[in-house]
Design a protein around this motif. Structure first.
Motif, short mmCIF file in Angstrom:
data_model
loop_
_atom_site.label_atom_id
_atom_site.label_comp_id
_atom_site.label_asym_id
_atom_site.label_seq_id
_atom_site.Cartn_x
_atom_site.Cartn_y
_atom_site.Cartn_z
N ILE A 1 -13.29 22.22 19.61
CA ILE A 1 -13.40 21.05 18.74
C ILE A 1 -14.89 20.79 18.58
N ASN A 2 -15.41 20.94 17.35
CA ASN A 2 -16.83 20.76 17.06
C ASN A 2 -17.01 19.48 16.26
N LEU A 3 -18.00 18.68 16.64
CA LEU A 3 -18.26 17.40 15.99
C LEU A 3 -19.45 17.52 15.04
N PRO A 4 -19.18 17.60 13.71
CA PRO A 4 -20.28 17.63 12.75
C PRO A 4 -20.81 16.21 12.52
N ASP A 5 -22.04 16.13 12.04
CA ASP A 5 -22.54 14.81 11.65
C ASP A 5 -22.48 14.68 10.13
N ALA A 6 -22.83 13.52 9.63
CA ALA A 6 -22.69 13.23 8.20
C ALA A 6 -23.51 14.16 7.31
N SER A 7 -24.58 14.74 7.84
CA SER A 7 -25.39 15.66 7.03
C SER A 7 -24.62 16.93 6.68
N TRP B 1 0.86 -1.18 0.00
CA TRP B 1 0.00 0.00 0.00
C TRP B 1 0.89 1.23 0.00
N PRO B 2 0.52 2.30 -0.70
CA PRO B 2 1.34 3.51 -0.72
C PRO B 2 1.47 4.10 0.69
N LEU B 3 2.69 4.34 1.12
CA LEU B 3 2.93 4.85 2.47
C LEU B 3 2.25 6.17 2.74
N GLU B 4 2.17 7.03 1.72
CA GLU B 4 1.55 8.34 1.91
C GLU B 4 0.03 8.24 2.08
N ASP B 5 -0.53 7.05 1.95
CA ASP B 5 -1.97 6.88 2.05
C ASP B 5 -2.38 5.92 3.17
N VAL B 6 -1.52 5.70 4.17
CA VAL B 6 -1.90 4.80 5.26
C VAL B 6 -3.05 5.36 6.09
N ARG B 7 -3.28 6.67 6.01
CA ARG B 7 -4.40 7.26 6.75
C ARG B 7 -5.73 6.65 6.30
N HIS B 8 -5.75 6.13 5.08
CA HIS B 8 -6.95 5.44 4.57
C HIS B 8 -7.40 4.38 5.58
N TRP B 9 -6.44 3.74 6.24
CA TRP B 9 -6.72 2.65 7.17
C TRP B 9 -6.62 3.06 8.63
N LEU B 10 -5.78 4.04 8.94
CA LEU B 10 -5.50 4.37 10.33
C LEU B 10 -6.14 5.65 10.82
N GLU B 11 -7.03 6.24 10.05
CA GLU B 11 -7.73 7.47 10.47
C GLU B 11 -8.18 7.30 11.91
N PRO B 12 -7.74 8.19 12.80
CA PRO B 12 -7.99 7.96 14.23
C PRO B 12 -9.40 8.23 14.71
N GLY B 13 -10.16 9.01 14.03
CA GLY B 13 -11.49 9.31 14.53
C GLY B 13 -12.25 10.20 13.58
N PRO B 14 -13.36 10.73 14.04
CA PRO B 14 -14.21 11.52 13.15
C PRO B 14 -13.55 12.84 12.76
N VAL B 15 -13.90 13.32 11.60
CA VAL B 15 -13.49 14.65 11.16
C VAL B 15 -14.18 15.65 12.08
N VAL B 16 -13.44 16.66 12.49
CA VAL B 16 -13.99 17.70 13.35
C VAL B 16 -13.78 19.07 12.70
N LEU B 17 -14.53 20.04 13.18
CA LEU B 17 -14.35 21.42 12.77
C LEU B 17 -13.77 22.17 13.96
N ILE B 18 -12.63 22.79 13.76
CA ILE B 18 -11.95 23.53 14.83
C ILE B 18 -12.28 25.00 14.66
N SER B 19 -12.91 25.59 15.66
CA SER B 19 -13.19 27.03 15.61
C SER B 19 -12.23 27.74 16.55
N SER B 20 -11.82 28.92 16.13
CA SER B 20 -10.84 29.69 16.89
C SER B 20 -11.17 31.17 16.81
#
Length: 181
Positions: free
Chosen positions: A71-77, A6-25
């Protein structure tokens, strides 16, 4: 079936640690929002979270100066909004206005939460020892607000290349966990 390279630069495809979040500052009257998929829980008490924030991102300087974020947690919508935020610059776009999001007053910090998100976790910088070398911030969550319904919102997980996956069904195995936490 044998495993394939597997391409090393794409291991995040498998190891993504958690949900995508929106960071507000917020810093000196300027708000920003960024999309982030690189975060990790580091400790339970105090509640510590590590965030990898690129120095090239507008949010980096706002967070570096203020020492806080939400750290804001959006849903799939919110997939289109999450993608749009991640693909526009905060130095030329008011992302709250552009994406019709509501800035929600925080309880403990100046940075606003995002009312449309399922949860908002207010954070203060806890340790910046890894920021200069790795752009890795360690934050303490100082306030947390979560919508009561649904109990398990469908979250987004980024696999790279503009592709998100959902988190799937809830698999309950609490009966197998014998240690009390």
């Amino acid at each position: 079936m044998n495993k394939q390279n597997w391409p090393l630069e794409d291991v995040r495809h498998w190891l993504e640690p958690g949900p995508v979040v929106l960071i507000s500052s917020r810093w000196q009257g300027k708000n920003n929002i960024m999309t982030l998929g690189w975060h990790t829980i580091l400790e339970f008490s105090p509640s510590l979270v590590g965030l990898m924030i690129s120095a090239g991102n507008v949010s980096y300087s706002l967070i570096r100066q203020s020492g806080e974020c939400v750290i804001n947690l959006p849903d799939a919508s919110m997939a289109d909004i999450v993608s749009g935020i991640g693909n526009c610059r905060g130095d030329s776009t008011d992302k709250f206005a552009h994406f019709d999001l509501t800035a929600e007053k925080s309880e403990q910090i100046a940075a606003p939460g995002i009312a449309e998100c399922h949860a908002s976790f207010e954070c203060r910088l806890y340790d910046d020892a890894l920021v200069e070398r790795y752009n890795f911030f360690i934050f303490e969550v100082v306030a947390a607000r979560v919508k009561p319904e649904p109990e398990w919102p469908q979250t987004l997980h980024y696999t790279g290349g503009g592709i998100f996956r959902g988190d799937g069904e809830v698999i309950d195995r609490h009966r197998l966990f014998t240690k009390v936490s």
